[in-house]
Scaffold this motif. Sequence first.
Motif, PDB file in Angstrom:
ATOM      1  N   ALA A  46       0.692  -1.286   0.023  1.00  0.00           N
ATOM      2  CA  ALA A  46      -0.114   0.107   0.102  1.00  0.00           C
ATOM      3  C   ALA A  46       0.847   1.116  -0.056  1.00  0.00           C
ATOM      4  O   ALA A  46       0.451   2.337  -0.684  1.00  0.00           O
ATOM      5  CB  ALA A  46      -0.871   0.087   1.041  1.00  0.00           C
ATOM      6  N   GLN A  47       1.906   1.043   0.766  1.00  0.00           N
ATOM      7  CA  GLN A  47       2.832   2.391   0.916  1.00  0.00           C
ATOM      8  C   GLN A  47       3.579   2.757  -0.477  1.00  0.00           C
ATOM      9  O   GLN A  47       3.757   3.789  -0.930  1.00  0.00           O
ATOM     10  CB  GLN A  47       3.828   2.261   1.975  1.00  0.00           C
ATOM     11  N   SER A  55       0.908   0.481  -9.491  1.00  0.00           N
ATOM     12  CA  SER A  55       0.026  -0.586  -9.154  1.00  0.00           C
ATOM     13  C   SER A  55       1.073  -1.677  -9.025  1.00  0.00           C
ATOM     14  O   SER A  55       1.731  -1.805 -10.343  1.00  0.00           O
ATOM     15  CB  SER A  55      -1.107  -0.547  -9.717  1.00  0.00           C
ATOM     16  N   LEU A  56       1.008  -2.609  -7.973  1.00  0.00           N
ATOM     17  CA  LEU A  56       1.568  -3.974  -7.857  1.00  0.00           C
ATOM     18  C   LEU A  56       0.617  -4.885  -8.626  1.00  0.00           C
ATOM     19  O   LEU A  56       1.072  -6.178  -8.714  1.00  0.00           O
ATOM     20  CB  LEU A  56       2.124  -4.301  -6.376  1.00  0.00           C
ATOM     21  N   ASN A  57      -0.396  -4.589  -8.746  1.00  0.00           N
ATOM     22  CA  ASN A  57      -1.684  -5.547  -9.475  1.00  0.00           C
ATOM     23  C   ASN A  57      -1.774  -6.857  -8.476  1.00  0.00           C
ATOM     24  O   ASN A  57      -1.758  -8.066  -9.383  1.00  0.00           O
ATOM     25  CB  ASN A  57      -1.146  -5.905 -10.766  1.00  0.00           C
ATOM     26  N   GLY A  58      -1.609  -6.820  -7.357  1.00  0.00           N
ATOM     27  CA  GLY A  58      -1.965  -7.971  -6.521  1.00  0.00           C
ATOM     28  C   GLY A  58      -0.555  -8.708  -6.146  1.00  0.00           C
ATOM     29  O   GLY A  58      -0.727  -9.532  -5.470  1.00  0.00           O
ATOM     30  N   ASN A  59       0.458  -8.165  -6.545  1.00  0.00           N
ATOM     31  CA  ASN A  59       1.677  -8.797  -6.261  1.00  0.00           C
ATOM     32  C   ASN A  59       2.347  -8.272  -5.381  1.00  0.00           C
ATOM     33  O   ASN A  59       1.981  -7.198  -4.770  1.00  0.00           O
ATOM     34  CB  ASN A  59       2.783  -8.811  -7.573  1.00  0.00           C
ATOM     35  N   TYR A  60       3.598  -8.704  -4.821  1.00  0.00           N
ATOM     36  CA  TYR A  60       4.422  -7.952  -3.930  1.00  0.00           C
ATOM     37  C   TYR A  60       5.577  -7.359  -4.576  1.00  0.00           C
ATOM     38  O   TYR A  60       5.979  -7.727  -5.609  1.00  0.00           O
ATOM     39  CB  TYR A  60       4.932  -8.867  -2.781  1.00  0.00           C
ATOM     40  N   GLU A  93      12.530   7.094  -9.998  1.00  0.00           N
ATOM     41  CA  GLU A  93      11.175   7.270  -9.518  1.00  0.00           C
ATOM     42  C   GLU A  93      10.469   6.026  -9.453  1.00  0.00           C
ATOM     43  O   GLU A  93       9.235   6.160  -8.936  1.00  0.00           O
ATOM     44  CB  GLU A  93      10.769   8.135 -10.572  1.00  0.00           C
ATOM     45  N   GLU A  94      11.042   4.570  -9.505  1.00  0.00           N
ATOM     46  CA  GLU A  94      10.200   3.747  -9.391  1.00  0.00           C
ATOM     47  C   GLU A  94      10.696   3.033  -8.148  1.00  0.00           C
ATOM     48  O   GLU A  94      10.128   1.808  -7.952  1.00  0.00           O
ATOM     49  CB  GLU A  94      10.282   2.715 -10.854  1.00  0.00           C
ATOM     50  N   TYR A 159      15.389  -1.385  -0.543  1.00  0.00           N
ATOM     51  CA  TYR A 159      14.802  -0.721  -1.734  1.00  0.00           C
ATOM     52  C   TYR A 159      13.611  -1.663  -2.355  1.00  0.00           C
ATOM     53  O   TYR A 159      13.931  -2.792  -2.499  1.00  0.00           O
ATOM     54  CB  TYR A 159      15.510  -0.026  -2.797  1.00  0.00           C
ATOM     55  N   VAL A 160      12.621  -1.059  -2.643  1.00  0.00           N
ATOM     56  CA  VAL A 160      11.613  -2.004  -3.215  1.00  0.00           C
ATOM     57  C   VAL A 160      11.083  -1.402  -4.612  1.00  0.00           C
ATOM     58  O   VAL A 160      10.930  -0.347  -4.706  1.00  0.00           O
ATOM     59  CB  VAL A 160      10.256  -2.225  -2.343  1.00  0.00           C
ATOM     60  N   VAL A 161      10.527  -2.383  -5.415  1.00  0.00           N
ATOM     61  CA  VAL A 161      10.204  -2.083  -6.762  1.00  0.00           C
ATOM     62  C   VAL A 161       9.363  -3.061  -7.162  1.00  0.00           C
ATOM     63  O   VAL A 161       9.218  -3.982  -6.704  1.00  0.00           O
ATOM     64  CB  VAL A 161      11.717  -1.878  -7.708  1.00  0.00           C
TER      65      VAL A 161
END
Length: 214
Positions: A46-47, A55-60, A93-94, A159-161
């Motif tokens: 959500a963050q 959008s992560l489209n339901g993924n992590y 930016e991603e 870092y997450v993407v």
Amino acid sequence: MYYTHQREEAWRQALKQGYLEASDAHTMFMQEELEDFKPAYDWMVAQYEARVGISLNGNYPIWCWDEFPDLGRDGHIGEGNRGVVLTVELPDEEVLASEFSYWHHVLNNFPLYETLEEYDSDERPSEAFVRKSWECIFDKAWCEKTIEDQPNVELVYQYVVHRIDLTQVRAVMSFTGRGDTWLDRIRGIGWRLGFKLGVFKSKPFRYRANDETR
């Protein structure tokens, strides 16, 4: 540049589809002993979507680091499992940065405070306060301020993407997850020395569709 370590099967799947993503069908929450961490990862989803706008489209999200992982120790993909370390170039930016040690407050459903007195208090804060306090892990200025009087404490950022296209992968290193026996530790010292001397290197990677022979 960023680095991410993944199991070999995830890498093989990525080679087939042209990108790497963390499908919820293959997350660690499939293991019963780890299912309690799912709410924390849902919060990170959500963050990411709110702060990055993708959008992560339901993924992590996929976890990355700004330093090459220490493959001389255990704890990456599980003992005996085969995996890869990917060197990737991602648009800033991603990518969403957060502080690794404070992330564990989220994992353990514990609030983040600014003073030791607050941590020593017996009063349990509201759920809204707890969840709001977690957002401090994204504030580098706040994180740095908390250790101003602790010179021996070092902050580590993760870092997450949302996904990694294989056109963004620059190099690949295969490895096997270590255990924590004395023999593993000795071999780990050998790996660190070999990596420092350039004996162990990632192989340059250039994605070509429908080619899994790299």
